[in-house]
Scaffold this motif. Sequence first.
Motif, PDB file in Angstrom:
ATOM      1  N   SER A  78      33.988  53.644  54.901  1.00  0.00           N
ATOM      2  CA  SER A  78      34.422  54.408  53.719  1.00  0.00           C
ATOM      3  C   SER A  78      34.107  53.680  52.420  1.00  0.00           C
ATOM      4  CB  SER A  78      35.931  54.716  53.803  1.00  0.00           C
ATOM      5  OG  SER A  78      36.225  55.404  55.010  1.00  0.00           O
ATOM      6  N   GLY A  79      33.055  52.854  52.396  1.00  0.00           N
ATOM      7  CA  GLY A  79      32.663  52.192  51.169  1.00  0.00           C
ATOM      8  C   GLY A  79      33.620  51.108  50.721  1.00  0.00           C
ATOM      9  N   HIS A  80      34.379  50.511  51.623  1.00  0.00           N
ATOM     10  CA  HIS A  80      35.301  49.430  51.288  1.00  0.00           C
ATOM     11  C   HIS A  80      34.936  48.179  52.083  1.00  0.00           C
ATOM     12  CE1 HIS A  80      37.643  52.832  49.761  1.00  0.00           C
ATOM     13  NE2 HIS A  80      38.324  51.957  49.042  1.00  0.00           N
ATOM     14  N   ILE A  81      35.419  47.036  51.624  1.00  0.00           N
ATOM     15  CA  ILE A  81      35.256  45.774  52.339  1.00  0.00           C
ATOM     16  C   ILE A  81      36.635  45.195  52.604  1.00  0.00           C
ATOM     17  CG2 ILE A  81      32.991  45.287  51.346  1.00  0.00           C
ATOM     18  CD1 ILE A  81      34.363  43.370  49.399  1.00  0.00           C
ATOM     19  N   VAL A  82      36.729  44.371  53.633  1.00  0.00           N
ATOM     20  CA  VAL A  82      37.975  43.707  53.999  1.00  0.00           C
ATOM     21  C   VAL A  82      37.731  42.204  53.948  1.00  0.00           C
ATOM     22  CG1 VAL A  82      39.720  43.388  55.783  1.00  0.00           C
ATOM     23  CG2 VAL A  82      38.681  45.633  55.455  1.00  0.00           C
ATOM     24  N   VAL A  83      38.547  41.493  53.175  1.00  0.00           N
ATOM     25  CA  VAL A  83      38.406  40.043  53.030  1.00  0.00           C
ATOM     26  C   VAL A  83      39.735  39.374  53.330  1.00  0.00           C
ATOM     27  CG1 VAL A  83      36.530  40.229  51.345  1.00  0.00           C
ATOM     28  CG2 VAL A  83      38.886  40.166  50.555  1.00  0.00           C
ATOM     29  N   ASP A  84      39.666  38.102  53.676  1.00  0.00           N
ATOM     30  CA  ASP A  84      40.852  37.295  53.964  1.00  0.00           C
ATOM     31  C   ASP A  84      41.017  36.275  52.845  1.00  0.00           C
ATOM     32  OD1 ASP A  84      42.945  35.875  55.015  1.00  0.00           O
ATOM     33  OD2 ASP A  84      41.787  34.911  56.602  1.00  0.00           O
ATOM     34  N   VAL A  85      42.095  36.395  52.094  1.00  0.00           N
ATOM     35  CA  VAL A  85      42.383  35.462  51.004  1.00  0.00           C
ATOM     36  C   VAL A  85      43.528  34.560  51.456  1.00  0.00           C
ATOM     37  CG1 VAL A  85      42.902  35.225  48.554  1.00  0.00           C
ATOM     38  CG2 VAL A  85      41.729  37.274  49.384  1.00  0.00           C
ATOM     39  N   SER A  86      43.287  33.257  51.522  1.00  0.00           N
ATOM     40  CA  SER A  86      44.304  32.314  51.982  1.00  0.00           C
ATOM     41  C   SER A  86      44.310  31.097  51.082  1.00  0.00           C
ATOM     42  CB  SER A  86      44.024  31.906  53.441  1.00  0.00           C
ATOM     43  OG  SER A  86      42.757  31.285  53.547  1.00  0.00           O
ATOM     44  N   GLY A  87      45.261  30.210  51.338  1.00  0.00           N
ATOM     45  CA  GLY A  87      45.364  28.999  50.541  1.00  0.00           C
ATOM     46  C   GLY A  87      46.361  29.150  49.409  1.00  0.00           C
ATOM     47  N   LYS A  88      46.012  28.598  48.247  1.00  0.00           N
ATOM     48  CA  LYS A  88      46.938  28.506  47.110  1.00  0.00           C
ATOM     49  C   LYS A  88      46.918  29.789  46.283  1.00  0.00           C
ATOM     50  CE  LYS A  88      48.730  25.088  46.417  1.00  0.00           C
ATOM     51  NZ  LYS A  88      50.015  24.554  46.913  1.00  0.00           N
ATOM     52  N   VAL A  89      47.317  30.887  46.905  1.00  0.00           N
ATOM     53  CA  VAL A  89      47.513  32.147  46.205  1.00  0.00           C
ATOM     54  C   VAL A  89      48.935  32.623  46.482  1.00  0.00           C
ATOM     55  CG1 VAL A  89      45.083  32.850  46.187  1.00  0.00           C
ATOM     56  CG2 VAL A  89      46.494  33.390  48.160  1.00  0.00           C
ATOM     57  N   ARG A  90      49.415  33.540  45.633  1.00  0.00           N
ATOM     58  CA  ARG A  90      50.809  33.960  45.748  1.00  0.00           C
ATOM     59  C   ARG A  90      51.062  34.843  46.959  1.00  0.00           C
ATOM     60  NH1 ARG A  90      49.916  34.026  40.093  1.00  0.00           N
ATOM     61  NH2 ARG A  90      51.293  32.570  38.995  1.00  0.00           N
ATOM     62  N   ARG A  91      50.086  35.687  47.323  1.00  0.00           N
ATOM     63  CA  ARG A  91      50.283  36.581  48.470  1.00  0.00           C
ATOM     64  C   ARG A  91      49.049  36.507  49.378  1.00  0.00           C
ATOM     65  NH1 ARG A  91      51.741  40.001  44.257  1.00  0.00           N
ATOM     66  NH2 ARG A  91      49.845  41.242  44.580  1.00  0.00           N
ATOM     67  N   PRO A  92      48.910  35.439  50.167  1.00  0.00           N
ATOM     68  CA  PRO A  92      47.737  35.328  51.040  1.00  0.00           C
ATOM     69  C   PRO A  92      47.773  36.395  52.131  1.00  0.00           C
ATOM     70  CG  PRO A  92      49.324  33.596  51.535  1.00  0.00           C
ATOM     71  CD  PRO A  92      49.827  34.296  50.308  1.00  0.00           C
ATOM     72  N   GLY A  93      46.594  36.760  52.601  1.00  0.00           N
ATOM     73  CA  GLY A  93      46.498  37.731  53.685  1.00  0.00           C
ATOM     74  C   GLY A  93      45.221  38.543  53.593  1.00  0.00           C
ATOM     75  N   ILE A  94      45.175  39.604  54.393  1.00  0.00           N
ATOM     76  CA  ILE A  94      44.022  40.488  54.452  1.00  0.00           C
ATOM     77  C   ILE A  94      44.107  41.497  53.314  1.00  0.00           C
ATOM     78  CG2 ILE A  94      42.742  42.139  55.857  1.00  0.00           C
ATOM     79  CD1 ILE A  94      42.704  39.337  56.957  1.00  0.00           C
ATOM     80  N   ARG A  95      43.004  41.684  52.606  1.00  0.00           N
ATOM     81  CA  ARG A  95      42.965  42.618  51.477  1.00  0.00           C
ATOM     82  C   ARG A  95      41.763  43.553  51.639  1.00  0.00           C
ATOM     83  NH1 ARG A  95      47.225  41.075  51.305  1.00  0.00           N
ATOM     84  NH2 ARG A  95      48.415  39.989  49.672  1.00  0.00           N
TER      85      ARG A  95
END
Length: 224
Positions: A78-95
């Motif tokens: 559907s024209g979207h991408i899924v990335v994993d943001v982790s480490g020193k961020v306020r809300r880490p996880g799948i976006r």
Amino acid sequence: MWLQLRCGLEPKTLAALAVVLVAAGVFAAVHFWSARPHSVRAPDPVDEAAHARTSSPASDGVGVPEPSPGPPPATGPSGHIVVDVSGKVRRPGIRQLPSGSRVADALRAAGGVRAGADITGLNRARVLMDGEQIVVGAPPGPSTVGGTGGVAAGGGGISAAGPVSLNTATVEQLDTLPGVGPVLAQHIVDYRTQHGGFRSNDELREVNGIGDRRFADLQPLVGP
């Protein structure tokens, strides 16, 4: 009879001669009829544009294939991408982000970078790919690239001299590890106090809040 008497020819010879004469006459008549002039209709004019569409593009008569398009950008359904943001961020996880999003968009989706994290080595203008991992606060150096790729933001307060000691590090020092916040750092210190220290990195699995994924991220960065 006259020819027979005059030339002394037999009847059979006269018959054969007659057949030859008749055949020659028929052949001459057919040749004359086929050679007669005919009226010819002028051909219709050909449109130059139609000629250009049907003619070969190559002068030597060999067709040249059109260049194939390049590979499409790596996008999810559907024209979207899924990335994993982790480490020193306020809300880490799948976006999940729209195709064409950049690292800065992923950081905003994760609530932003936490205070004290060093992101000077992170290219926030880079276009993201589907399945990518962004680790904020990992030690500087070459990023670990898996099946889908990843990138690490620098520093975060981790010493480059060696791994962080689980038996001597303070809560503040443990807080600099990727994916470890103040609460999880306190859980590590509490486990160390209750069990008399860590004998190996494998004991991190028993700490409340550390799963297999986080243990894999922390294992190369810590030691007993």
